[in-house]
Design a protein around this motif. Structure first.
Motif, PDB file in Angstrom:
ATOM      1  N   ALA A 552       1.521 -57.262  29.805  1.00  0.00           N
ATOM      2  CA  ALA A 552       2.382 -56.755  29.130  1.00  0.00           C
ATOM      3  C   ALA A 552       3.603 -57.760  28.750  1.00  0.00           C
ATOM      4  O   ALA A 552       4.050 -57.792  28.368  1.00  0.00           O
ATOM      5  N   TYR A 553       4.305 -58.656  30.510  1.00  0.00           N
ATOM      6  CA  TYR A 553       5.076 -59.653  30.144  1.00  0.00           C
ATOM      7  C   TYR A 553       4.974 -60.648  29.404  1.00  0.00           C
ATOM      8  O   TYR A 553       5.883 -60.600  28.502  1.00  0.00           O
ATOM      9  N   PHE A 554       3.986 -61.219  28.814  1.00  0.00           N
ATOM     10  CA  PHE A 554       3.644 -62.553  28.481  1.00  0.00           C
ATOM     11  C   PHE A 554       3.017 -61.668  26.814  1.00  0.00           C
ATOM     12  O   PHE A 554       3.591 -62.629  25.558  1.00  0.00           O
ATOM     13  N   LEU A 555       2.365 -60.696  26.474  1.00  0.00           N
ATOM     14  CA  LEU A 555       3.092 -60.523  25.030  1.00  0.00           C
ATOM     15  C   LEU A 555       4.220 -60.238  24.706  1.00  0.00           C
ATOM     16  O   LEU A 555       4.896 -60.530  23.709  1.00  0.00           O
ATOM     17  N   TYR A 622      -2.964 -54.270  18.825  1.00  0.00           N
ATOM     18  CA  TYR A 622      -4.106 -54.445  19.717  1.00  0.00           C
ATOM     19  C   TYR A 622      -3.851 -53.382  21.293  1.00  0.00           C
ATOM     20  O   TYR A 622      -2.563 -52.246  21.553  1.00  0.00           O
ATOM     21  N   VAL A 623      -5.130 -52.766  21.895  1.00  0.00           N
ATOM     22  CA  VAL A 623      -4.737 -52.393  22.773  1.00  0.00           C
ATOM     23  C   VAL A 623      -5.769 -52.938  24.446  1.00  0.00           C
ATOM     24  O   VAL A 623      -6.763 -53.268  23.458  1.00  0.00           O
ATOM     25  N   LEU A 624      -5.130 -53.013  25.231  1.00  0.00           N
ATOM     26  CA  LEU A 624      -5.577 -53.234  26.198  1.00  0.00           C
ATOM     27  C   LEU A 624      -5.728 -52.568  27.336  1.00  0.00           C
ATOM     28  O   LEU A 624      -4.998 -51.567  27.951  1.00  0.00           O
ATOM     29  N   ALA A 625      -7.446 -52.754  27.627  1.00  0.00           N
ATOM     30  CA  ALA A 625      -7.038 -51.954  28.934  1.00  0.00           C
ATOM     31  C   ALA A 625      -7.513 -52.345  30.722  1.00  0.00           C
ATOM     32  O   ALA A 625      -8.279 -53.036  30.690  1.00  0.00           O
ATOM     33  N   ALA A 626      -6.535 -52.171  30.937  1.00  0.00           N
ATOM     34  CA  ALA A 626      -6.507 -52.793  32.400  1.00  0.00           C
ATOM     35  C   ALA A 626      -6.557 -51.501  33.974  1.00  0.00           C
ATOM     36  O   ALA A 626      -5.428 -51.109  34.705  1.00  0.00           O
ATOM     37  N   GLY A 643     -13.221 -53.280  20.453  1.00  0.00           N
ATOM     38  CA  GLY A 643     -12.017 -52.920  19.627  1.00  0.00           C
ATOM     39  C   GLY A 643     -10.894 -53.036  21.088  1.00  0.00           C
ATOM     40  O   GLY A 643      -9.431 -53.663  20.526  1.00  0.00           O
ATOM     41  N   LEU A 644     -11.354 -52.592  21.639  1.00  0.00           N
ATOM     42  CA  LEU A 644     -10.865 -52.595  23.481  1.00  0.00           C
ATOM     43  C   LEU A 644     -10.751 -53.790  23.789  1.00  0.00           C
ATOM     44  O   LEU A 644     -11.728 -54.153  24.276  1.00  0.00           O
ATOM     45  N   ILE A 645      -9.357 -54.152  24.348  1.00  0.00           N
ATOM     46  CA  ILE A 645      -9.727 -55.578  25.267  1.00  0.00           C
ATOM     47  C   ILE A 645      -9.295 -54.828  26.714  1.00  0.00           C
ATOM     48  O   ILE A 645      -8.494 -55.083  27.346  1.00  0.00           O
ATOM     49  N   VAL A 646     -10.893 -55.425  27.431  1.00  0.00           N
ATOM     50  CA  VAL A 646     -10.599 -54.855  28.492  1.00  0.00           C
ATOM     51  C   VAL A 646      -9.801 -56.021  29.949  1.00  0.00           C
ATOM     52  O   VAL A 646     -10.782 -57.358  29.320  1.00  0.00           O
ATOM     53  N   ILE A 647      -9.279 -56.567  30.391  1.00  0.00           N
ATOM     54  CA  ILE A 647      -8.436 -57.404  31.614  1.00  0.00           C
ATOM     55  C   ILE A 647      -9.110 -56.546  32.794  1.00  0.00           C
ATOM     56  O   ILE A 647      -9.236 -55.524  33.836  1.00  0.00           O
ATOM     57  N   GLY A 648      -8.584 -57.672  33.672  1.00  0.00           N
ATOM     58  CA  GLY A 648      -8.321 -57.817  35.033  1.00  0.00           C
ATOM     59  C   GLY A 648      -9.710 -57.577  35.742  1.00  0.00           C
ATOM     60  O   GLY A 648     -10.610 -57.880  35.571  1.00  0.00           O
ATOM     61  N   ASP A 649      -9.545 -56.017  36.888  1.00  0.00           N
ATOM     62  CA  ASP A 649     -10.836 -56.021  37.495  1.00  0.00           C
ATOM     63  C   ASP A 649     -11.938 -55.461  36.697  1.00  0.00           C
ATOM     64  O   ASP A 649     -12.993 -55.878  36.881  1.00  0.00           O
ATOM     65  N   GLY A 665      -4.626 -60.651  32.722  1.00  0.00           N
ATOM     66  CA  GLY A 665      -4.066 -60.820  31.845  1.00  0.00           C
ATOM     67  C   GLY A 665      -3.259 -61.975  31.010  1.00  0.00           C
ATOM     68  O   GLY A 665      -3.327 -61.377  30.179  1.00  0.00           O
ATOM     69  N   LYS A 666      -2.372 -62.729  31.521  1.00  0.00           N
ATOM     70  CA  LYS A 666      -1.928 -63.843  30.781  1.00  0.00           C
ATOM     71  C   LYS A 666      -2.633 -64.687  29.952  1.00  0.00           C
ATOM     72  O   LYS A 666      -2.562 -64.713  27.959  1.00  0.00           O
ATOM     73  N   ARG A 667      -4.424 -64.801  30.030  1.00  0.00           N
ATOM     74  CA  ARG A 667      -4.873 -65.274  28.679  1.00  0.00           C
ATOM     75  C   ARG A 667      -5.569 -64.148  28.274  1.00  0.00           C
ATOM     76  O   ARG A 667      -5.816 -64.997  26.748  1.00  0.00           O
ATOM     77  N   ALA A 668      -4.785 -63.082  28.420  1.00  0.00           N
ATOM     78  CA  ALA A 668      -5.141 -61.821  27.354  1.00  0.00           C
ATOM     79  C   ALA A 668      -4.156 -62.505  26.292  1.00  0.00           C
ATOM     80  O   ALA A 668      -4.477 -62.280  24.673  1.00  0.00           O
ATOM     81  N   ALA A 669      -3.092 -62.562  26.687  1.00  0.00           N
ATOM     82  CA  ALA A 669      -1.837 -62.722  25.792  1.00  0.00           C
ATOM     83  C   ALA A 669      -1.668 -63.938  25.369  1.00  0.00           C
ATOM     84  O   ALA A 669      -1.212 -63.762  23.991  1.00  0.00           O
ATOM     85  N   GLU A 670      -2.218 -64.271  25.877  1.00  0.00           N
ATOM     86  CA  GLU A 670      -2.336 -65.148  24.528  1.00  0.00           C
ATOM     87  C   GLU A 670      -3.423 -65.876  23.540  1.00  0.00           C
ATOM     88  O   GLU A 670      -3.252 -66.443  22.715  1.00  0.00           O
ATOM     89  N   ALA A 671      -4.776 -65.603  24.010  1.00  0.00           N
ATOM     90  CA  ALA A 671      -5.513 -64.741  22.589  1.00  0.00           C
ATOM     91  C   ALA A 671      -5.359 -64.035  22.068  1.00  0.00           C
ATOM     92  O   ALA A 671      -4.848 -64.420  20.668  1.00  0.00           O
ATOM     93  N   ILE A 672      -4.216 -62.964  22.202  1.00  0.00           N
ATOM     94  CA  ILE A 672      -3.753 -62.018  21.151  1.00  0.00           C
ATOM     95  C   ILE A 672      -2.947 -62.892  20.785  1.00  0.00           C
ATOM     96  O   ILE A 672      -2.488 -62.719  19.356  1.00  0.00           O
TER      97      ILE A 672
END
Length: 837
Positions: A552-555, A622-626, A643-649, A665-672
C-alpha cells in the motif's frame, strides 16, 4: 590452471614499488604507519626491540614485502618462515592451503621458496626495514629483530644447505644479495629525502643472532635436545624450542575444546601418543636452559605450534590440517601455565597462539614476550591490525624480563574462558557469500545491503546516524522500508550475519542504529511527509500486515489511491497479534507509528472490515491479498481467485520474516506500476575516516549508536587486506567512483584466503584483472589479465572472457575493449608502472 608458485621480486622492483606509493603515504598497501618511540625499547638477545611482537613464522614472513608491510604497521619482531632441506618445487603444498573464516586451519609448513631464495628474501627485507626506519621515520634502525626458524631434524639442520642459510643470516655482508641491495640504494640515493649514503653503508650484516627450532609432530625428545644443543654450542645462537599443544594430553585438550564449543573439531590421541610427553619435556628443558646459561646464551620455549586436526568438512584438501587462532589460545596459555609453575617463572617463553589486539597486552604483562601473530592478520584488516596492537602496547616503560607471572596467566585464562569472543562464530555468519559471480570491475558492495531482502542502503543510514542526522537517516530507510519501527525492533537482521565485522569481533548493531534513526527522526519526517499527486488508479489491499502495508505504501507513493481492508480491530497483522500481544517483543505504540507513516503517505486503512466476496472489490483497478498462509477471501483461497495478486506469506506459502514481506509488497507495487519504486542511496565516503577503522578491533557498545560500520559499499578491499603477499591491489582510476581491484600473478601462491572473505561467489585471485609477468605465466592461467609486451609504447596483450587481443595505451576507436577496461589499463601504465614487472 594458474601456477601456484610465487616469484621473489628483485630488490629494485621492491624499492620502486615502495617509492611509487610514497605520495599516497602507504607502504605495500598499508595505511596505518606506526612510528615507534625509540626511547622506549625492550631488550632481548642483547638487542633492542621497539615493540615486543610481530608476525609468526608463516605466510606473513615468507616474502620481503610481507615483512616490510608488517614493520610499517608496527611489528618489530619477525619470526622468519621456517626453512628445511625439502624446498621449492620439491615441497608439496596442497592448495588452497588456508581456511581462516573463524578459527584458522592450514596445510602448509615451511617456506615454498628454495632455501637460497628464502635467504635472499630475508636480506632484502632487512634492507627494506632500514629504509623504512630512516626514510619514513618509523623508528630506530636497530629497533627490530629477525628470528630465523629451522626444521625439522638435526640431519637437515646441519646439512650444507641449511648451514649456509644459518651462517648467512648470522653475517650476510659478504653475500651477493647483500651487496646488490646496498649498491642499489647507494646508486639511487638521490631518490631519498632522509636516507643518506652513510646510513646505507652502516646497515649491518649481522641479521640474526637467534633461532626458533621447529619440530614436526612425532619428533622424539632426544632429537629435539640434540638440535637445540647443536644450535647453542655449534652455531652459538640464542635458541627457542617450539613446543606442541599435545603436551597437555588428549583428555585435557578434548575437554577444553568441547567446553569452549569447538565440538566439531575432530582429532584422535595419535599425535599425543607420538609427540614429546610433558614428563620428558621438563627435564629436557631444564638441561637446555642450563646449557644456554653456561654458553652465555638465552634458551627458552616457543608456545606453541599449531594443533593437528582431521579434515572432516572439506575445509582444505587432504586428511589433516593444522589449527590456530582463538581455540589455540587456551592450549598455548595452558602449556605456558604448566611450564611457568614447574620453572617458577624462570623459563623464558616466546608466544604464538590466538594472540590479537584484545589479549596481547595481557599476555605481555604476564612476562611472556615476544609474541607473534598469524591468524588475526589473515582476517579482514590484515596487516592494518598491527598498528592497534602496537598502540596498545605503548607504555612509559618497557620492562626487562623479570620472570613469568603464573597468577597473571591463570587470571587471563579465567577471563578469556568467560568471554564470548573466544567461542565459535555461528556458522551462518561465516557463510555470507552471495550467489553472483565476482565481476572483473566495480565489485565493491556492502554485504549487509546485498543480504537484506529489501537491499536497505545500510552504510548510508549508518553514516547519517553516526553524524546525528536522524531525519536524513530515516529518509534513507523509508526509501525502501515503510516499517522502520517494526524492523528496528523485531527484524531478524540477516544483514548482521553478513557484516564484515563478524570477522573482526562482532557485527555492527545495524538494527539498533535503525531504531535510533526512527526514534529521533520520526517527528521531523512526519512533519514534511506529503502524498504525491494521484494517477487516477485505485488499489485494494486485503490484510494490514507487513506485506499489505508495504504494498500500500509503495503504491501510494507511486500515485495510486490505496485502501487497505483489515478484518481485525487494528492494523499490524501477526506483528501485533502475536509478537506484540502474546510475546511482548514490540510495543503497540511502535506499531502504531509505522501505521501512521503509511497513512501519511495517503493510504486509507479500514479496520473491522473483512472482505466476504472478491466481487466487493470490483471498483478497484488492482486487488492484492496479504492475508497470510491460511487467510481466505470469503470462502476461497486467494491463490484460487483469478486476477488476485497474492503477496506476503500467502505468496511464499510459509511464514516468513517481516522484511521478506516488505520485499514482496515492494515487488508487487513495482509490477503494478511498471517502474522501480525506490532508488539506491550511496553517500560519498570520507576515505580517511574509512581507512582509520580498518584493522581496528572494537567491541560493540552496550547501548547507543554503534559507530563501527566499515562502509564496505565505498571501500571494500577485503581481498587486498587478507592477502599476506600483497597480490591483490586497489588502484584509483580517474572517472570511477570506487577503486578497482587488480591481481598480481607473480606474488600469488593460491593460498585461497581472499576467496574466503570475498562476499561474491568468485575468488579475486582467479577472477580479477591479473597482471602477468611473462607469456608463460599468462599461458599457464585462465584469468582475465594483461601482459605488457612493449614497455616503450605501452602495448599489452589483453585476455577477457577467454579471448585475447592487443591494446596500446591511449587507443579508443580502434580498440575492441570497453572503455572501463581501457581506462584501467591506461591508469596502470601511467600511475602504477611499478607493478608492471
Amino acid at each position: 590452471m594458474m601456477s601456484d608458485r610465487m616469484y621473489s621480486l628483485p630488490f629494485e622492483h621492491l624499492m620502486k614499488w615502495l617509492l611509487g606509493e610514497r605520495h599516497v603515504k602507504t607502504v605495500y598497501g598499508v595505511h596505518h604507519l606506526y612510528k615507534a618511540d625509540p626511547s622506549r625499547t625492550y631488550t632481548i638477545f642483547d638487542r633492542k626491540l621497539e615493540t615486543p611482537f610481530g608476525p609468526a613464522a608463516g605466510p606473513h614472513t615468507q616474502l620481503a614485502q610481507n615483512i616490510a608491510a608488517a614493520y610499517a604497521a608496527g611489528a618489530r619482531f619477525f619470526e622468519l618462515k621456517t626453512v628445511q632441506t625439502l624446498d621449492g618445487e620439491d615441497l608439496p603444498v596442497a592448495k588452497p592451503c588456508i581456511h581462516a573464516d573463524d578459527e584458522c586451519y592450514n596445510v602448509e609448513w615451511s617456506t615454498e621458496l628454495t632455501v637460497p631464495k628464502a635467504f635472499e628474501e630475508y636480506v632484502k627485507a632487512w634492507f627494506l626495514l632500514h629504509v623504512l626506519a630512516k626514510e619514513y621515520g618509523l623508528g630506530s634502525v636497530d629497533g627490530f629483530q629477525f628470528n630465523m626458524s629451522v626444521g625439522y631434524n638435526l640431519e637437515g639442520i646441519s646439512s650444507p644447505k641449511i648451514d649456509a642459510f644459518i651462517e648467512g643470516l648470522k653475517e650476510a655482508s659478504q653475500t651477493a644479495i647483500f651487496q646488490e641491495c646496498r649498491d642499489w640504494l647507494l646508486g639511487h640515493i638521490h631518490l631519498f629525502q632522509n636516507l643518506t649514503a652513510e646510513d646505507v653503508q652502516a646497515i649491518p650484516g649481522t641479521i640474526c643472532n637467534s633461532v626458533t627450532v621447529s619440530t614436526m609432530h612425532g619428533c622424539p625428545p632426544e632429537e629435539i635436545e640434540r638440535i637445540a644443543t647443536y644450535l647453542l654450542t655449534e652455531k652459538h645462537l640464542n635458541t627457542f624450542v617450539k613446543c606442541n599443544p599435545t603436551l597437555l594430553g588428549y583428555e585435557f585438550v578434548r575437554k577444553t575444546m568441547d567446553e569452549l564449543g569447538y565440538t566439531h573439531m575432530a582429532f584422535t590421541d595419535r599425535h599425543f601418543q607420538d609427540d614429546l610427553a610433558y614428563s620428558d619435556a621438563v627435564p629436557m628443558l631444564q638441561r637446555l636452559k642450563k646449557l644456554g646459561k653456561d654458553k652465555g646464551l638465552l634458551f627458552g620455549v616457543k608456545l606453541t605450534n599449531t594443533f593437528p586436526v582431521d579434515i572432516k568438512g572439506g575445509e582444505l584438501p587432504g586428511e589433516e590440517m593444522y589449527m590456530s587462532g582463538k581455540p589455540l589460545f587456551f592450549l598455548s596459555m595452558n602449556v605456558a601455565k604448566k611450564l611457568t609453575d614447574d620453572f617458577s617463572g624462570s623459563l623464558r617463553i616466546s608466544y604464538s597462539g590466538g594472540a590479537d589486539a584484545f589479549n596481547i597486552k595481557d599476555i605481555v604483562d604476564t612476562g611472556i614476550w615476544p609474541v607473534t601473530v598469524a591468524t588475526t592478520l589473515l582476517k579482514p584488516g590484515g596487516y592494518e591490525r598491527l598498528s592497534q596492537i602496537a598502540g596498545g602496547l605503548h607504555r612509559d616503560d618497557a620492562p626487562s624480563f623479570g620472570g613469568v607471572d603464573g597468577e597473571k596467566i591463570r587470571n587471563l585464562l579465567d577471563r578469556a574462558r568467560k568471554d564470548a569472543y573466544y567461542r565459535p562464530m555461528p556458522r551462518v555468519r561465516q557463510e555470507r557469500k552471495n550467489d553472483q559471480p565476482l565481476p572483473v570491475m566495480d565489485c565493491f558492495m556492502a554485504p549487509c545491503s546485498d543480504t537484506c531482502p529489501i537491499h536497505q542502503d545500510i552504510p548510508a543510514y549508518m553514516t547519517l546516524v553516526r553524524e546525528g542526522k536522524y531525519k536524513e537517516a530515516l529518509e534513507v530507510i523509508l526509501e525502501k522500508n515503510p516499517l522502520p519501527f517494526i524492523t528496528g525492533t523485531i527484524c531478524y537482521h540477516t544483514c548482521m550475519n553478513s557484516c564484515t565485522r563478524n570477522f573482526y569481533e562482532s557485527p555492527v548493531e545495524i538494527r539498533r542504529n535503525k531504531l535510533i534513526a526512527v526514534e529521533n527522526g520520526y517527528d521531523a519526517v512526519m512533519a514534511e511527509l506529503v502524498p504525491p499527486a494521484g494517477n487516477g488508479k485505485k488499489a485494494a489491499v486485503i490484510g494490514a500486515g507487513p506485506a499489505g502495508l508495504s504494498a500500500a505504501y509503495f503504491l501510494a507513493r507511486g500515485g495510486v489511491d490505496v485502501t487497505v481492508f483489515e478484518k481485525n480491530d487494528a492494523a499490524g497483522g501477526m506483528v501485533r497479534s502475536f509478537l506484540c500481544d502474546k510475546k511482548g517483543q514490540i510495543t503497540a505504540d511502535a506499531i502504531d507509528k509505522d501505521i501512521s507513516l503509511v497513512e501519511k503517505m495517503g493510504v486509507h486503512i479500514e479496520t473491522d472490515h473483512g472482505i466476504g466476496q472478491y466481487d466487493e472489490l470490483a471498483d478497484f483497478d488492482y486487488v492484492l491479498a496479504a492475508c497470510g498462509v491460511r487467510g481466505l477471501v470469503g470462502a476461497a483461497r486467494p491463490a484460487d481467485i483469478p486476477g488476485l495478486i497474492v503477496i506476503g506469506d500467502g505468496h511464499y506459502g510459509k511464514t516468513t520474516s517481516v522484511v521478506e514481506c516488505i520485499a514482496d509488497g515492494k515487488r508487487a507495487a513495482e509490477a503494478i506500476l511498471n517502474m522501480p519504486v525506490s532508488v539506491d542511496t550511496e553517500l560519498a565516503a570520507d576515505e580517511e575516516a574509512v581507512y582509520s577503522q580498518r584493522g581496528q578491533l572494537i567491541m560493540a557498545p552496550e547501548a547507543g549508536c554503534d559507530r563501527r560500520c566499515l562502509q564496505c559499499d565505498a571501500v571494500c578491499e577485503v581481498c587486498t587486506e587478507v592477502c599476506p603477499n600483497r597480490a591483490n591491489m586497489a588502484v584509483q582510476v580517474p572517472g570511477f567512483l570506487h577503486r578497482q581491484i587488480i591481481h598480481l600473478d607473480a606474488l600469488c601462491n593460491e593460498c585461497g584466503n581472499c576467496r574466503s572473505f570475498c562476499p561474491w561467489q568468485g575468488a579475486p585471485y582467479k577472477d580479477k584483472l591479473t597482471i602477468f609477468r611473462t607469456q608463460a605465466d599468462m599461458d599457464d592461467s585462465t584469468n582475465p589479465g594483461i601482459l605488457l609486451i612493449q614497455p616503450e609504447t605501452g602495448r599489452f596483450i589483453v585476455r577477457l572472457d577467454g579471448m585475447k587481443t592487443e591494446y596500446t595505451v591511449g587507443e579508443s576507436g580502434t580498440s575492441v575493449l570497453e572503455e572501463p577496461v581501457r581506462k584501467l589499463i591506461d591508469t596502470l601504465f601511467r600511475d602504477y608502472s611499478y607493478v608492471l614487472w
